[in-house]
Enzyme design. Structure first.
Site, short mmCIF file in Angstrom:
data_model
loop_
_atom_site.label_atom_id
_atom_site.label_comp_id
_atom_site.label_asym_id
_atom_site.label_seq_id
_atom_site.Cartn_x
_atom_site.Cartn_y
_atom_site.Cartn_z
N ASP A 198 0.88 -1.16 0.00
CA ASP A 198 0.00 0.00 0.00
C ASP A 198 0.92 1.23 0.00
O ASP A 198 2.11 1.12 0.35
CB ASP A 198 -0.87 -0.04 1.26
N ASP A 200 -0.14 5.09 0.82
CA ASP A 200 -0.41 6.11 1.83
C ASP A 200 -0.39 5.50 3.23
O ASP A 200 -1.06 4.50 3.50
CB ASP A 200 -1.76 6.76 1.57
#
Length: 409
Positions: A198, A200
């Protein structure tokens, strides 16, 4: 030489380490033409513990034991040679077909209480600790940023359940300032080949959409929606469209400003440079934006990128998404597709994320890691890291600090 004519000795050496100790010992054994059945050695500070299980001719056994006793006195070490019954050896051989697992204890500082708690749970559930190894580098007592990792190799009978053991070990993380991972010690653990991140709050230390919203003057509104979505309280696609709509009219120059301001997560560069050196493929599978993903892809050398396109017209953000929204199910689908393209099984993949929309890919990966994650993600993911930087994942792969270029205090 038949079993009835043989004699088995357990040779144990402990004391101050010295160069050439193993050579001197095996030279004596070679003169008696013994066969080494098992061997192991550990070194802590300047003390050595060496063990050998050997088979030799019974007629020379007493002579061998005398020579070993004399050698131990000469080398100033404690050296014992204990006879082992053939039946006990046969039972030991039979016990090698076991369930084998790895328990990884990691944190800034590991104290005796946490090790005592881990070892108590392991023993109570009928598992034995076969091996203990420190994966972290030696640290000075006044180190400003300590990091410690201890790996336990444990085993139990094929009929010993592991579910309750795993659950209890994970619960320990709430009692101690440390993380605990529990993995099967199998071939896939040693041949991982693809890591999907991922972006953020995982690879970078912020949510990009929140930073854009702050510049647009709608920071509080967007941050509340983001937090609810990451906790799994809102549908990701619906919440994402709502947040992007609030950005309408924002100058495209804000994108470059955010790229310059948002820092990488600590340990990210060290982790990914090491993975690349070891031949891993890497991917960003993000519910964030491609403009920041492309920046990271170039900076870190990421192989694959799937994220959302923020639509811009006439130098302004339109408030619309210019591509399919990458939600949790899309992340899992992309992980499957990349693995298939690279000829890699899902067991050889690793997924790392912090939000509820990361759970689908964390749950299908061979190793799913919740990194500094929301409570719901820590509860549902198989593994969690909160005490160290992103490069703490290297410990879960069994990569010791000595195999990595270090820049530690």
């Amino acid at each position: 030489m038949s079993v009835s004519d043989s004699h088995i000795l357990l040779i144990q050496v402990s004391g101050h380490d010295r160069i050439g100790l193993t050579h001197a010992l095996t030279q004596i054994l070679a003169q008696h033409q013994v066969r080494i059945l098992d061997i192991g050695q550990a070194l802590i500070h300047d003390s050595v513990a060496l063990g050998m299980l050997v088979e030799g001719c019974e007629s020379t056994c007493e002579s061998l034991r005398r020579e070993l006793a004399e050698a131990g006195a000469e080398w100033d070490v404690r050296l014992t040679a204990t006879p082992i019954e053939a039946s006990a050896y046969a039972q030991w051989v039979g016990n090698q077909v076991k369930q084998r697992y790895l328990v990884t204890l990691l944190g800034r500082i590991i104290d005796a209480a946490s090790v005592a708690a881990v070892s108590e749970i392991v023993a109570r559930h009928g598992f034995n600790i076969d091996r203990i190894e420190r994966l972290s580098a030696r640290m000075a007592l006044d180190c400003e940023a300590p990091r410690t990792c201890i790996e336990f190799g444990i085993s139990g009978g094929l009929d010993v359940p592991d579910g309750a053991l795993r659950t209890e070990l994970v619960r320990l993380t709430s009692q101690f300032d440390s993380d605990i991972a529990f993995q099967h010690d199998n071939v896939f653990r040693r041949i991982r080949r693809l890591v999907a991140f991922d972006m953020d709050s995982t690879l970078i230390q912020a949510e990009v959409i929140d930073q854009l919203a702050r510049i647009a003057g709608v920071g509080d509104q967007v941050a509340k929606i983001t937090e609810s979505a990451m906790r799994g309280e809102l549908d990701f696609k619906q919440s994402f469209r709502k947040r992007v709509q609030l950005l309408a009219g924002l100058s495209a120059a804000a994108l470059d400003r955010v790229v310059a301001e948002v820092p990488l997560t600590d340990g990210a560069e060290r982790l990914i440079s090491t993975l690349r050196r070891l031949g891993y493929k890497t991917a960003i599978l993000s519910g964030g934006f491609t403009f920041f993903g492309r920046h990271l892809q170039s900076k870190l050398g990421i192989d694959y990128l799937h994220a959302n396109e923020l639509e811009i017209e006439d130098g302004k953000v339109t408030g619309r998404v210019g591509s399919e929204i990458v939600d949790g199910q899309a992340k899992a689908r992309y992980l499957r597709e990349i693995a298939a393209r690279e000829g890699i099984s899902l067991e050889q993949t690793i997924a790392v994320g912090d939000g509820a929309n990361d759970l689908p890919m964390l749950n299908i990966a061979g190793l799913g890691v919740a990194f500094r994650a929301k409570p719901i993600v820590r509860e549902r993911a198989s593994h969690s890291i909160s005490t160290l930087g992103l490069d703490g994942i290297l410990y879960l792969l069994g990569v010791p600090d000595r195999d990595v270029a270090l820049d530690l205090p």
